[in-house]
Scaffold this motif. Structure first.
Motif, PDB file in Angstrom:
ATOM      1  N   ARG A 162       0.981  -1.234   0.110  1.00 36.05           N
ATOM      2  CA  ARG A 162       0.054  -0.236   0.031  1.00 36.05           C
ATOM      3  C   ARG A 162       0.813   1.166  -0.115  1.00 36.05           C
ATOM      4  NH1 ARG A 162      -5.034   0.938   1.792  1.00 36.05           N
ATOM      5  NH2 ARG A 162      -5.562  -1.380   2.276  1.00 36.05           N
ATOM      6  N   ARG A 163       1.844   1.264   0.610  1.00 35.25           N
ATOM      7  CA  ARG A 163       2.821   2.320   0.850  1.00 35.25           C
ATOM      8  C   ARG A 163       3.468   2.664  -0.520  1.00 35.25           C
ATOM      9  NH1 ARG A 163       7.918   3.363   0.967  1.00 35.25           N
ATOM     10  NH2 ARG A 163       8.311   1.364   1.343  1.00 35.25           N
ATOM     11  N   LEU A 164       4.021   1.471  -1.303  1.00 32.11           N
ATOM     12  CA  LEU A 164       4.687   1.631  -2.469  1.00 32.11           C
ATOM     13  C   LEU A 164       3.666   2.098  -3.450  1.00 32.11           C
ATOM     14  CD1 LEU A 164       6.646  -1.582  -2.614  1.00 32.11           C
ATOM     15  CD2 LEU A 164       7.706   0.649  -2.527  1.00 32.11           C
ATOM     16  N   VAL A 201       5.883   7.556 -17.006  1.00 31.73           N
ATOM     17  CA  VAL A 201       6.942   8.022 -15.863  1.00 31.73           C
ATOM     18  C   VAL A 201       7.317   7.774 -14.593  1.00 31.73           C
ATOM     19  CG1 VAL A 201       7.608  10.461 -15.513  1.00 31.73           C
ATOM     20  CG2 VAL A 201       6.707  10.033 -17.675  1.00 31.73           C
ATOM     21  N   PRO A 202       5.961   7.932 -13.589  1.00 31.76           N
ATOM     22  CA  PRO A 202       6.369   7.307 -12.390  1.00 31.76           C
ATOM     23  C   PRO A 202       6.752   5.673 -12.286  1.00 31.76           C
ATOM     24  CG  PRO A 202       3.837   7.847 -12.951  1.00 31.76           C
ATOM     25  CD  PRO A 202       4.730   8.241 -13.997  1.00 31.76           C
ATOM     26  N   SER A 203       6.053   5.119 -13.137  1.00 31.02           N
ATOM     27  CA  SER A 203       6.346   3.611 -12.998  1.00 31.02           C
ATOM     28  C   SER A 203       8.069   3.598 -13.297  1.00 31.02           C
ATOM     29  CB  SER A 203       5.689   2.832 -14.179  1.00 31.02           C
ATOM     30  OG  SER A 203       4.218   3.087 -13.963  1.00 31.02           O
ATOM     31  N   LEU A 204       8.470   4.006 -14.439  1.00 30.44           N
ATOM     32  CA  LEU A 204       9.763   3.919 -14.655  1.00 30.44           C
ATOM     33  C   LEU A 204      10.941   4.483 -13.502  1.00 30.44           C
ATOM     34  CD1 LEU A 204      12.124   3.509 -16.981  1.00 30.44           C
ATOM     35  CD2 LEU A 204      12.182   5.805 -17.443  1.00 30.44           C
ATOM     36  N   ALA A 205      10.293   5.609 -12.828  1.00 28.53           N
ATOM     37  CA  ALA A 205      11.211   6.211 -11.785  1.00 28.53           C
ATOM     38  C   ALA A 205      11.048   5.300 -10.618  1.00 28.53           C
ATOM     39  CB  ALA A 205      10.410   7.611 -11.478  1.00 28.53           C
ATOM     40  N   MET A 206       9.771   4.784 -10.196  1.00 28.55           N
ATOM     41  CA  MET A 206       9.667   3.695  -9.187  1.00 28.55           C
ATOM     42  C   MET A 206      10.601   2.521  -9.514  1.00 28.55           C
ATOM     43  SD  MET A 206       8.136   4.507  -6.403  1.00 28.55           S
ATOM     44  CE  MET A 206       7.609   3.077  -5.702  1.00 28.55           C
ATOM     45  N   ALA A 207      10.600   1.959 -10.634  1.00 26.58           N
ATOM     46  CA  ALA A 207      11.173   0.697 -10.920  1.00 26.58           C
ATOM     47  C   ALA A 207      12.736   0.953 -10.780  1.00 26.58           C
ATOM     48  CB  ALA A 207      10.810   0.285 -12.291  1.00 26.58           C
ATOM     49  N   LEU A 208      13.075   1.982 -11.345  1.00 24.15           N
ATOM     50  CA  LEU A 208      14.500   2.125 -11.400  1.00 24.15           C
ATOM     51  C   LEU A 208      15.087   2.682  -9.902  1.00 24.15           C
ATOM     52  CD1 LEU A 208      15.319   4.328 -14.714  1.00 24.15           C
ATOM     53  CD2 LEU A 208      15.544   1.621 -14.152  1.00 24.15           C
ATOM     54  N   GLY A 209      14.176   3.500  -9.536  1.00 27.72           N
ATOM     55  CA  GLY A 209      14.631   3.664  -7.728  1.00 27.72           C
ATOM     56  C   GLY A 209      14.608   2.600  -6.985  1.00 27.72           C
ATOM     57  N   VAL A 210      13.751   1.743  -6.970  1.00 27.31           N
ATOM     58  CA  VAL A 210      13.630   0.508  -6.198  1.00 27.31           C
ATOM     59  C   VAL A 210      14.727  -0.553  -6.506  1.00 27.31           C
ATOM     60  CG1 VAL A 210      12.271  -1.511  -5.320  1.00 27.31           C
ATOM     61  CG2 VAL A 210      11.238   0.732  -5.512  1.00 27.31           C
ATOM     62  N   VAL A 211      15.126  -0.703  -7.867  1.00 27.33           N
ATOM     63  CA  VAL A 211      16.159  -1.670  -8.140  1.00 27.33           C
ATOM     64  C   VAL A 211      17.343  -1.304  -7.717  1.00 27.33           C
ATOM     65  CG1 VAL A 211      16.954  -2.788 -10.409  1.00 27.33           C
ATOM     66  CG2 VAL A 211      14.667  -2.795  -9.962  1.00 27.33           C
ATOM     67  N   SER A 212      17.645   0.071  -8.184  1.00 24.77           N
ATOM     68  CA  SER A 212      19.188   0.601  -7.850  1.00 24.77           C
ATOM     69  C   SER A 212      19.230   0.972  -6.723  1.00 24.77           C
ATOM     70  CB  SER A 212      19.577   1.818  -9.001  1.00 24.77           C
ATOM     71  OG  SER A 212      18.662   2.704  -8.759  1.00 24.77           O
ATOM     72  N   VAL A 262       8.488  -3.446  -9.356  1.00 23.46           N
ATOM     73  CA  VAL A 262       8.573  -2.863  -8.037  1.00 23.46           C
ATOM     74  C   VAL A 262       8.150  -3.610  -6.787  1.00 23.46           C
ATOM     75  CG1 VAL A 262       7.766  -0.772  -6.648  1.00 23.46           C
ATOM     76  CG2 VAL A 262       8.246  -0.498  -8.956  1.00 23.46           C
ATOM     77  N   PHE A 263       6.761  -4.283  -6.954  1.00 26.86           N
ATOM     78  CA  PHE A 263       6.209  -4.967  -5.964  1.00 26.86           C
ATOM     79  C   PHE A 263       7.063  -6.100  -5.671  1.00 26.86           C
ATOM     80  CE2 PHE A 263       2.301  -2.779  -7.248  1.00 26.86           C
ATOM     81  CZ  PHE A 263       2.527  -1.882  -6.214  1.00 26.86           C
ATOM     82  N   LEU A 264       7.545  -6.840  -6.776  1.00 23.21           N
ATOM     83  CA  LEU A 264       8.333  -8.083  -6.536  1.00 23.21           C
ATOM     84  C   LEU A 264       9.701  -7.895  -5.809  1.00 23.21           C
ATOM     85  CD1 LEU A 264       7.497  -9.760 -10.249  1.00 23.21           C
ATOM     86  CD2 LEU A 264       6.828 -10.484  -7.910  1.00 23.21           C
ATOM     87  N   VAL A 265      10.381  -6.938  -6.326  1.00 22.56           N
ATOM     88  CA  VAL A 265      11.619  -6.545  -5.638  1.00 22.56           C
ATOM     89  C   VAL A 265      11.569  -5.942  -4.253  1.00 22.56           C
ATOM     90  CG1 VAL A 265      13.753  -4.872  -5.729  1.00 22.56           C
ATOM     91  CG2 VAL A 265      12.721  -5.780  -7.783  1.00 22.56           C
ATOM     92  N   GLY A 266      10.502  -5.284  -3.917  1.00 19.07           N
ATOM     93  CA  GLY A 266      10.061  -4.935  -2.511  1.00 19.07           C
ATOM     94  C   GLY A 266       9.722  -6.204  -1.827  1.00 19.07           C
ATOM     95  N   ALA A 267       9.109  -7.297  -2.286  1.00 20.63           N
ATOM     96  CA  ALA A 267       8.709  -8.400  -1.578  1.00 20.63           C
ATOM     97  C   ALA A 267       9.678  -9.216  -1.118  1.00 20.63           C
ATOM     98  CB  ALA A 267       7.492  -9.047  -2.300  1.00 20.63           C
ATOM     99  N   ALA A 268      10.962  -9.447  -2.492  1.00 21.99           N
ATOM    100  CA  ALA A 268      12.038 -10.181  -2.151  1.00 21.99           C
ATOM    101  C   ALA A 268      12.913  -9.635  -1.146  1.00 21.99           C
ATOM    102  CB  ALA A 268      12.614 -10.023  -3.561  1.00 21.99           C
TER     103      ALA A 268
END
Length: 557
Positions: free
Chosen positions: A436-438, A479-490, A545-551
């Motif tokens: 929910r926070r993500l 745009v926000p999906s790309l930003a979130m994905a790259l921010g969470v991964v990196s 984003v959700f998968l990396v966060g859960a992992a």
């Protein structure tokens, strides 16, 4: 001087050398383990693949009057080295910068301030570390060139010197300049944060374009002798040379390029001295901050980054959450919907069961995202909005929409990474619903994207441009999906800036293949990927984003 004094002096000198070497090597090892290094390296390898396209391909990096060289060691090495130099001059900067800020945050800098290591030695160690990181990427590119030569199979005879010479003369000098610039930017307060990243994007574009000029200082990119040599070989084999001449950069051609044999070039002594002069210039730039850098010594006041509690300022006028300097949690604690500074409630899920909990959480995330933004930032955003209502529709869709979706780049780059860079990951790990926070954090980016691009959307709807409005929606999700994905991964803000800025630049140069917002038009209709495809890609990135966060939660659990 007595024997004992000489032995003591030698011991101190030996200790400084050991500390210098340990600092450089240790910093290098830390950098290459970070996700942003792997992502940038993969992008460089991908560019190396594009530099040597299939014989029937329509995309090319180097065009010599409508021709390309046969894929032998000399040509594959040259084109891969030039492509890699262009990319790593830009993307490599974002990988290597941040070493000084990391020492400051971790406390290593304060320890080093108490050692006999001189400021000049510290800066040289950081410069060497930066250069080693970039040189390692160049080395991987050289291996990629070798593999591509054999994979294409036009000429499998290997000439190691012809293959490696372009990397030594074309790529490495630019890597030295990039390594020194990253160090310099870290020691200048105005350039330490996101504003410096944007400034470097402009500088890298100037280097990429102006460096190809024959009048560029120290031969610029060093490409002119290569281009002249290729022109001579082409004219000797085909009799004429296309007046379009030599072009370097990713371009699409109408038909596959012709071929000619190029066996490399013999660099003159003046050319080699010019390339060595770039290393000397980089060395001078790396040492320049000794004039003001405080090496984490509070007694030296404003020199360098000495005061850990002094907030850096980015272009938005906000205290930087990217490069350290702000007390952890200072910005989060006062925002509505953010976690209070108390122990977690004993009853799990109580917040999620409150009516309107997600709305309050979203409001808090929006406030966190834009907190500290100066009135000047908002005035520019308002000016773009007013212009969006006043300008002709074709100007709005082709120019003002891209500008409106460039202006918040430093704010978007906070998505997915600010909790890590602020040291709040452990605190936020106790939140009852991490998904929910993500989702709320991603939605705050969607709100920002929608607000800044609102005027073009209204103009398209009023004009009955349904296709343009649909493309706008796809871009607002992308745009926000790309930003979130790259921010969470990196776990860093820099990767998004390194990806989005060149993507935006390619888009505004009318490359429809990357147009995620509907700005590139053919006969008045968006020419880029369909909004369903862009939306699907956005959904995939959000799933990452959700998968990396859960992992990560499972690993910590």
């Amino acid at each position: 001087m007595s024997v004992g004094a000489r032995a003591t002096a030698r011991g101190r000198a030996s200790g400084r050398v050991s500390l210098f070497a340990g600092l450089a090597v240790g910093d290098f090892r830390d950098r290459v383990r970070r996700p942003v290094y792997a992502v940038t390296l993969l992008a460089a390898v991908g560019l190396g693949y594009l530099a040597v396209p299939d014989a029937g391909g329509h995309w090319t990096i180097m065009d010599v009057g409508g021709n390309r060289g046969v894929y032998n060691s000399a040509y594959v090495g040259a084109v891969t080295a030039l492509a890699g130099a262009l990319w790593l001059t830009f993307g490599g900067f974002y990988v290597v910068r941040g070493g000084i800020a990391r020492d400051e945050r971790s406390g290593v800098g304060q320890v080093l301030a108490a050692t006999p290591l001189r400021t000049s030695h510290y800066l040289l160690a950081k410069f060497l570390s930066n250069l080693l990181v970039l040189a390692s990427m160049v080395g991987v590119l050289a291996v990629t060139a070798l593999l591509m030569q054999f994979a294409r199979g036009e000429d499998r005879s290997l000439d190691p010197m012809a293959l490696l010479q372009p990397f030594l003369l074309l790529s490495l000098p630019l890597m030295a300049i990039t390594a020194a610039a990253a160090l310099l930017f870290e020691t200048v307060p105005l350039l330490r944060g996101g504003f410096g990243n944007v400034v470097w994007f402009v500088v890298a574009m100037v280097i990429a374009i102006g460096g190809q000029s024959a009048s560029a200082p120290l031969d610029g990119l060093g490409v002119n002798p290569v281009a002249r040599s290729m022109g001579v070989a082409l004219e000797a084999q085909h009799g004429t040379v296309d007046p379009g001449g030599f072009s370097l950069g990713l371009t699409k051609v109408d038909k596959p390029l012709g071929t000619f044999v190029w066996s490399g070039f013999d660099p003159s002594s003046g050319y080699v001295l010019g390339r060595l002069a770039l290393f000397l210039a980089a060395f001078v730039v790396a040492l320049l901050p000794t004039l003001w850098f405080g090496r984490f010594d509070p007694a030296r006041g404003s020199g360098g980054t000495a005061a850990p509690v002094r907030a850096a300022v980015d272009t938005a006028g906000a205290p930087s959450v990217h490069d350290g300097a702000e007390p952890a949690g200072a910005r989060w604690a006062t925002a509505p919907g953010a976690l209070p500074r108390t122990e977690p409630r004993t009853e799990p899920g109580i917040e999620s069961r409150r009516a309107g909990a997600f709305g309050r959480l979203l409001a808090g995330e929006v406030r966190i995202l834009v907190q500290g933004v100066s009135r000047w930032w908002w005035l520019v955003a308002a000016g773009l909005t007013v212009a969006g209502f006043a300008m002709p529709l074709n100007v709005v869709t082709g120019l003002l929409l891209p500008l409106s979706w460039l202006w918040p780049v430093l704010l978007w780059s906070r998505l997915g990474s600010q909790q890590v860079e602020n040291g709040l990951e452990v605190l936020l790990g106790s939140y009852p619903s991490a998904r929910r926070r993500l989702l709320a954090e991603w939605a705050s980016g969607l709100v920002l994207t929608s607000v800044t691009g609102l005027a073009p959307l209204i103009r398209m709807l009023v004009a009955g441009d349904g296709a343009g409005a649909a493309s706008w929606l796809g871009g607002a999700l992308f745009v926000p999906s790309l930003a979130m994905a790259l921010g969470v991964v990196s776990r860093s803000h820099r990767l998004f800036q390194a990806v989005y800025l060149p993507l935006w630049w390619i888009l505004v140069n009318n490359v429809a293949a990357v147009d995620f917002m509907g700005a590139v038009r053919v006969n008045g209709s968006p020419a880029g990927p369909g909004p369903l495809l862009v939306g699907a890609l956005s959904a995939v990135m959000l799933a990452v984003v959700f998968l990396v966060g859960a992992a990560r939660r499972n690993v910590k659990g």
